[in-house]
Scaffold this motif. Structure first.
Motif, PDB file in Angstrom:
ATOM      1  N   ARG A 172      62.617  80.709  31.916  1.00  0.00           N
ATOM      2  CA  ARG A 172      63.298  82.002  31.882  1.00  0.00           C
ATOM      3  C   ARG A 172      62.404  83.069  31.257  1.00  0.00           C
ATOM      4  O   ARG A 172      62.467  84.235  31.637  1.00  0.00           O
ATOM      5  CB  ARG A 172      64.602  81.904  31.089  1.00  0.00           C
ATOM      6  CG  ARG A 172      65.676  81.065  31.748  1.00  0.00           C
ATOM      7  CD  ARG A 172      66.146  81.664  33.079  1.00  0.00           C
ATOM      8  NE  ARG A 172      66.500  83.070  32.963  1.00  0.00           N
ATOM      9  CZ  ARG A 172      67.681  83.498  32.538  1.00  0.00           C
ATOM     10  NH1 ARG A 172      68.634  82.643  32.206  1.00  0.00           N
ATOM     11  NH2 ARG A 172      67.943  84.808  32.458  1.00  0.00           N
ATOM     12  N   TYR A 173      61.574  82.667  30.321  1.00  0.00           N
ATOM     13  CA  TYR A 173      60.669  83.596  29.649  1.00  0.00           C
ATOM     14  C   TYR A 173      59.308  82.936  29.478  1.00  0.00           C
ATOM     15  O   TYR A 173      59.231  81.721  29.281  1.00  0.00           O
ATOM     16  CB  TYR A 173      61.194  83.987  28.260  1.00  0.00           C
ATOM     17  CG  TYR A 173      62.582  84.570  28.284  1.00  0.00           C
ATOM     18  CD1 TYR A 173      63.696  83.758  28.089  1.00  0.00           C
ATOM     19  CD2 TYR A 173      62.778  85.931  28.519  1.00  0.00           C
ATOM     20  CE1 TYR A 173      64.969  84.296  28.133  1.00  0.00           C
ATOM     21  CE2 TYR A 173      64.053  86.464  28.561  1.00  0.00           C
ATOM     22  CZ  TYR A 173      65.142  85.650  28.372  1.00  0.00           C
ATOM     23  OH  TYR A 173      66.408  86.173  28.409  1.00  0.00           O
ATOM     24  N   VAL A 214      59.520  90.946  35.720  1.00  0.00           N
ATOM     25  CA  VAL A 214      60.463  89.856  36.001  1.00  0.00           C
ATOM     26  C   VAL A 214      60.158  89.349  37.405  1.00  0.00           C
ATOM     27  O   VAL A 214      60.033  90.146  38.345  1.00  0.00           O
ATOM     28  CB  VAL A 214      61.925  90.332  35.917  1.00  0.00           C
ATOM     29  CG1 VAL A 214      62.882  89.210  36.333  1.00  0.00           C
ATOM     30  CG2 VAL A 214      62.249  90.804  34.503  1.00  0.00           C
ATOM     31  N   PRO A 232      68.115  83.903  38.253  1.00  0.00           N
ATOM     32  CA  PRO A 232      68.156  84.721  37.029  1.00  0.00           C
ATOM     33  C   PRO A 232      66.832  85.394  36.703  1.00  0.00           C
ATOM     34  O   PRO A 232      66.790  86.302  35.891  1.00  0.00           O
ATOM     35  CB  PRO A 232      68.530  83.713  35.947  1.00  0.00           C
ATOM     36  CG  PRO A 232      68.021  82.414  36.472  1.00  0.00           C
ATOM     37  CD  PRO A 232      68.169  82.468  37.952  1.00  0.00           C
ATOM     38  N   ARG A 264      61.038  86.188  33.118  1.00  0.00           N
ATOM     39  CA  ARG A 264      60.459  87.385  32.499  1.00  0.00           C
ATOM     40  C   ARG A 264      59.094  87.033  31.943  1.00  0.00           C
ATOM     41  O   ARG A 264      58.986  86.205  31.036  1.00  0.00           O
ATOM     42  CB  ARG A 264      61.383  87.893  31.400  1.00  0.00           C
ATOM     43  CG  ARG A 264      61.010  89.255  30.851  1.00  0.00           C
ATOM     44  CD  ARG A 264      62.063  89.732  29.852  1.00  0.00           C
ATOM     45  NE  ARG A 264      63.360  89.899  30.488  1.00  0.00           N
ATOM     46  CZ  ARG A 264      63.762  90.995  31.123  1.00  0.00           C
ATOM     47  NH1 ARG A 264      62.959  92.050  31.203  1.00  0.00           N
ATOM     48  NH2 ARG A 264      64.952  91.061  31.665  1.00  0.00           N
ATOM     49  N   GLY A 318      68.855  90.563  31.530  1.00  0.00           N
ATOM     50  CA  GLY A 318      68.515  89.159  31.723  1.00  0.00           C
ATOM     51  C   GLY A 318      67.974  88.912  33.117  1.00  0.00           C
ATOM     52  O   GLY A 318      67.366  87.882  33.360  1.00  0.00           O
ATOM     53  N   GLY A 319      68.181  89.851  34.031  1.00  0.00           N
ATOM     54  CA  GLY A 319      67.469  89.825  35.313  1.00  0.00           C
ATOM     55  C   GLY A 319      68.246  89.371  36.521  1.00  0.00           C
ATOM     56  O   GLY A 319      67.898  89.727  37.627  1.00  0.00           O
ATOM     57  N   GLY A 320      69.293  88.563  36.367  1.00  0.00           N
ATOM     58  CA  GLY A 320      69.982  88.044  37.539  1.00  0.00           C
ATOM     59  C   GLY A 320      70.598  89.146  38.385  1.00  0.00           C
ATOM     60  O   GLY A 320      71.116  90.127  37.858  1.00  0.00           O
ATOM     61  N   ILE A 321      70.515  89.011  39.688  1.00  0.00           N
ATOM     62  CA  ILE A 321      71.032  90.019  40.614  1.00  0.00           C
ATOM     63  C   ILE A 321      72.165  89.414  41.420  1.00  0.00           C
ATOM     64  O   ILE A 321      72.058  88.302  41.934  1.00  0.00           O
ATOM     65  CB  ILE A 321      69.924  90.528  41.557  1.00  0.00           C
ATOM     66  CG1 ILE A 321      68.855  91.267  40.752  1.00  0.00           C
ATOM     67  CG2 ILE A 321      70.493  91.420  42.636  1.00  0.00           C
ATOM     68  CD1 ILE A 321      67.698  91.777  41.589  1.00  0.00           C
TER      69      ILE A 321
END
Lengths: 116, 106
Positions: free
Chosen positions: A9-10, A89, A109, A112, B40-43
């Protein structure tokens, strides 16, 4: 139904290092997309796969970015070596059919990435 | 000039207000999407339109193909509507706008 999964995720790396992202699309989805979204901008398509073939990689910086979807299911995106401007991202999406026409893409999700 | 332009870039509202986000595009398209992106980025895909109007709950999306313009409306806005709303048009591939950041305060 499970959604599109991405990992990590990161990620924080230093410039010139390598990094890889993983994506598992929704089961049965033929088309997989990788997008780059820089802060304050909309997503930009990097590469589109249909099954294990590349449909569009016209905006992929091929000198440093590579992607594969060997078995037509999950996919990896690699950056080698990373630059500061790669901080963004990275979004993976999938769709059921060929990706043409009116078809919904389902997004993961995102990962990043921060390059220092 | 971007092929997809959204306005406003940023929007704040009080809970309960009616909200409109606009999208204009300059290319021929087969469909237009409205997407919601949370921190958080989710679309999440909200709507896909090729003509007319669609409604889902408190959200309404309209498109005018002749004027190359679409609007997303939120009625009775709520703090949980706070997100970035992205317009994307399908030509040969999806072309995204830069998004509208909405904040709804209680």
């Amino acid at each position: 139904e499970a959604g599109v999964a991405q990992s990590p995720r990161y990620k924080i790396i230093e410039k010139r290092q390598s990094v890889a992202f993983w994506c598992n699309p929704i089961s049965g989805h033929a088309t997989l997309y990788w997008y780059q979204q820089i802060l304050g901008q909309g997503p930009k398509l990097l590469i589109q796969f249909q099954n294990n073939g590349v449909v569009d990689d016209s905006q992929l910086p091929k000198d440093r970015f590579s992607a594969e979807r060997l078995k037509g299911v999950d996919s990896t995106l690699k950056i080698q070596p990373a630059k500061l401007e790669d901080s963004a991202v990275y979004l993976c999406a999938s769709s059921l059919g060929s990706g043409l026409g009116q078809e919904t893409q389902y997004f993961g999700p995102g990962t990043r990435l921060l390059v220092l | 000039k971007n092929e997809v332009e959204q306005s406003p870039q940023n929007l704040t509202a009080q809970e309960g207000e009616f909200i409109t986000i606009n999208c204009s595009y300059s290319v021929g398209i087969s469909a237009l999407h409205w997407l919601q992106q949370h921190p958080g980025g989710g679309i999440v895909s909200l709507f896909m339109l090729s003509s007319g109007k669609k409604k889902h709950g408190r959200l309404i999306a309209t498109i005018n193909i002749q004027e190359k313009h679409s609007s997303l409306h939120i009625t009775a806005s709520h703090p949980r509507d706070s997100a970035v709303y992205i317009c994307a048009v399908r030509k040969n591939k999806l072309i995204f706008g830069t998004g509208t950041r909405l904040q709804v305060f209680p």
